[in-house]
Design a protein around this motif. Structure first.
Motif, PDB file in Angstrom:
ATOM      1  N   ARG A   1      16.187 -41.855 -20.816  1.00 48.32           N
ATOM      2  CA  ARG A   1      16.446 -43.559 -20.294  1.00 48.32           C
ATOM      3  C   ARG A   1      15.824 -43.615 -19.728  1.00 48.32           C
ATOM      4  O   ARG A   1      14.397 -44.766 -19.656  1.00 48.32           O
ATOM      5  CB  ARG A   1      17.592 -44.057 -18.950  1.00 48.32           C
TER       6      ARG A   1
ATOM      7  N   SER B   1      20.048 -47.613 -37.011  1.00 49.56           N
ATOM      8  CA  SER B   1      20.083 -48.154 -35.816  1.00 49.56           C
ATOM      9  C   SER B   1      20.484 -47.229 -34.439  1.00 49.56           C
ATOM     10  O   SER B   1      20.069 -46.744 -33.793  1.00 49.56           O
ATOM     11  CB  SER B   1      20.171 -49.190 -35.804  1.00 49.56           C
TER      12      SER B   1
ATOM     13  N   GLY C   1      22.118 -46.456 -25.249  1.00 48.55           N
ATOM     14  CA  GLY C   1      21.610 -47.484 -26.141  1.00 48.55           C
ATOM     15  C   GLY C   1      22.831 -47.382 -27.629  1.00 48.55           C
ATOM     16  O   GLY C   1      23.361 -46.263 -28.031  1.00 48.55           O
ATOM     17  N   GLY C   2      23.615 -48.220 -28.514  1.00 50.19           N
ATOM     18  CA  GLY C   2      23.775 -47.786 -30.057  1.00 50.19           C
ATOM     19  C   GLY C   2      25.009 -48.910 -29.844  1.00 50.19           C
ATOM     20  O   GLY C   2      25.382 -49.699 -28.742  1.00 50.19           O
ATOM     21  N   ASP C   3      25.777 -49.476 -30.453  1.00 50.21           N
ATOM     22  CA  ASP C   3      26.282 -49.796 -31.426  1.00 50.21           C
ATOM     23  C   ASP C   3      28.021 -49.627 -30.910  1.00 50.21           C
ATOM     24  O   ASP C   3      28.264 -48.108 -31.863  1.00 50.21           O
ATOM     25  CB  ASP C   3      26.433 -50.613 -33.256  1.00 50.21           C
TER      26      ASP C   3
ATOM     27  N   ARG D   1      11.894 -44.224 -22.004  1.00 48.34           N
ATOM     28  CA  ARG D   1      12.241 -45.411 -22.791  1.00 48.34           C
ATOM     29  C   ARG D   1      11.321 -46.366 -21.187  1.00 48.34           C
ATOM     30  O   ARG D   1      11.023 -47.331 -21.892  1.00 48.34           O
ATOM     31  CB  ARG D   1      13.244 -45.951 -23.353  1.00 48.34           C
TER      32      ARG D   1
ATOM     33  N   ARG E   1      18.860 -44.262 -34.227  1.00 47.55           N
ATOM     34  CA  ARG E   1      17.864 -44.166 -33.629  1.00 47.55           C
ATOM     35  C   ARG E   1      17.711 -45.314 -31.976  1.00 47.55           C
ATOM     36  O   ARG E   1      17.097 -44.028 -31.326  1.00 47.55           O
ATOM     37  CB  ARG E   1      16.252 -45.147 -34.740  1.00 47.55           C
ATOM     38  N   GLU E   2      18.987 -45.264 -31.727  1.00 47.26           N
ATOM     39  CA  GLU E   2      18.827 -45.886 -30.632  1.00 47.26           C
ATOM     40  C   GLU E   2      20.319 -44.935 -30.029  1.00 47.26           C
ATOM     41  O   GLU E   2      19.029 -44.593 -28.556  1.00 47.26           O
ATOM     42  CB  GLU E   2      20.087 -47.342 -30.229  1.00 47.26           C
ATOM     43  N   ALA E   3      21.022 -43.829 -30.068  1.00 43.59           N
ATOM     44  CA  ALA E   3      20.958 -43.526 -29.352  1.00 43.59           C
ATOM     45  C   ALA E   3      20.784 -41.284 -29.460  1.00 43.59           C
ATOM     46  O   ALA E   3      21.399 -41.227 -28.653  1.00 43.59           O
ATOM     47  CB  ALA E   3      23.018 -42.805 -29.394  1.00 43.59           C
TER      48      ALA E   3
END
Length: 267
Positions: free
Chosen positions: A202, A34, A143-145, A205, A37-39
């Motif tokens: 950014r 995840s 984005g990301g954790d 998206r 995919r996000e970062a």
């Protein structure tokens, strides 16, 4: 014969430990994919006009089981985290180096076994090309954790510490000053491309679902940054080191493997 057996046994321990750590993050949890995919700009590869095949295997979903090896490595390289090159390595080395005897053993292996010395050198090179500040910028702004990134940073710092102890030095690549200088000189040129890439990711998206001329221009510019970062870092297809190790582990004292033998092994 005793030295050979001892080195091979240690190599088996390193490979097994690294594999457990790698699988725990990559295959036994969805969190890392995840984050990927996000970062990372992996989804922008389709517009980049380079690469011979799609990022995912035919019929596969967007998951670790379906992604091909090259885009997996490419995505991490673009955000300067270089994760497939060091994930699990630090934990494996630290386990062996928990005692003075273990530290002495790995130093002996690096001095007496060209294969292990080259392996440490490859990990050292990947760590030197990693830029945690740039990687964090991607995770925080695209984005990301962030908490997961914190844990990954602990692993690469562990890797760097172990490599430096094996090398008996305070700085990565001290025994390869040409490469050390090349990375230092290239980074100021690659950094602006990374900053631009974050902005373009950014914006793209934000324009998701749009067929506007602006989205086309953003996609074209983003593709240019993908190529620029790849060219600047100079390596985008590095395999997980201890995975390579498990598949091809010549005896200490043997001649270094030829390029052909390695190519056949990985074909």
């Amino acid at each position: 014969a005793g030295e050979v057996a001892r080195f091979r046994e240690t190599m088996d321990e390193l490979s097994e430990r690294a594999l457990r750590v790698y699988r725990a993050h990559v295959q036994e949890s969805d969190a890392l994919f995840s984050l990927f995919r996000e970062a990372t700009p992996v989804d922008a590869l389709a517009d980049a006009r380079f690469g011979s095949r799609p990022s995912y295997r035919p019929g596969a979903k967007a998951a670790i089981e379906g992604i091909r090896a090259i885009p997996w490595v490419f995505g991490w390289t673009q955000i300067r985290l270089m994760l497939p090159g060091w994930l699990g390595v630090g934990s494996a080395l630290a386990d062996v180096m928990a005692t003075p005897e273990g530290v002495a053993l790995l130093r002996e292996m690096a001095g007496a076994w060209p294969f292990f010395d080259d392996l440490v050198g490859k990990v050292e090179m990947v760590c030197a090309k990693t830029d945690l500040a740039i990687a964090r910028m991607y995770v925080e702004r695209v984005g990301g954790d962030v908490a997961l990134l914190d844990r990954l940073e602990e692993e690469i710092r562990r890797t760097v510490e172990c490599v430096l102890r094996i090398r008996r030095t305070d700085r990565l690549l001290d025994d390869n000053q040409v490469l050390q200088a090349a990375i230092t000189l290239r980074n100021p040129y690659v950094d602006p491309l990374s900053l631009l890439q974050v902005t373009l990711l950014r914006r793209k998206r934000e324009l998701a679902g749009s067929e506007s001329e602006e989205r086309t221009r953003v996609s074209d510019a983003l593709a240019t940054t993908l190529s620029g970062v790849a060219q600047g870092l100079r390596n985008t297809g590095w395999r997980r080191p201890l995975d390579f190790l498990a598949a091809f582990r010549p005896d200490p004292g043997a001649s270094p493997p030829s390029v052909h033998s390695l190519a056949v092994k990985w074909s």
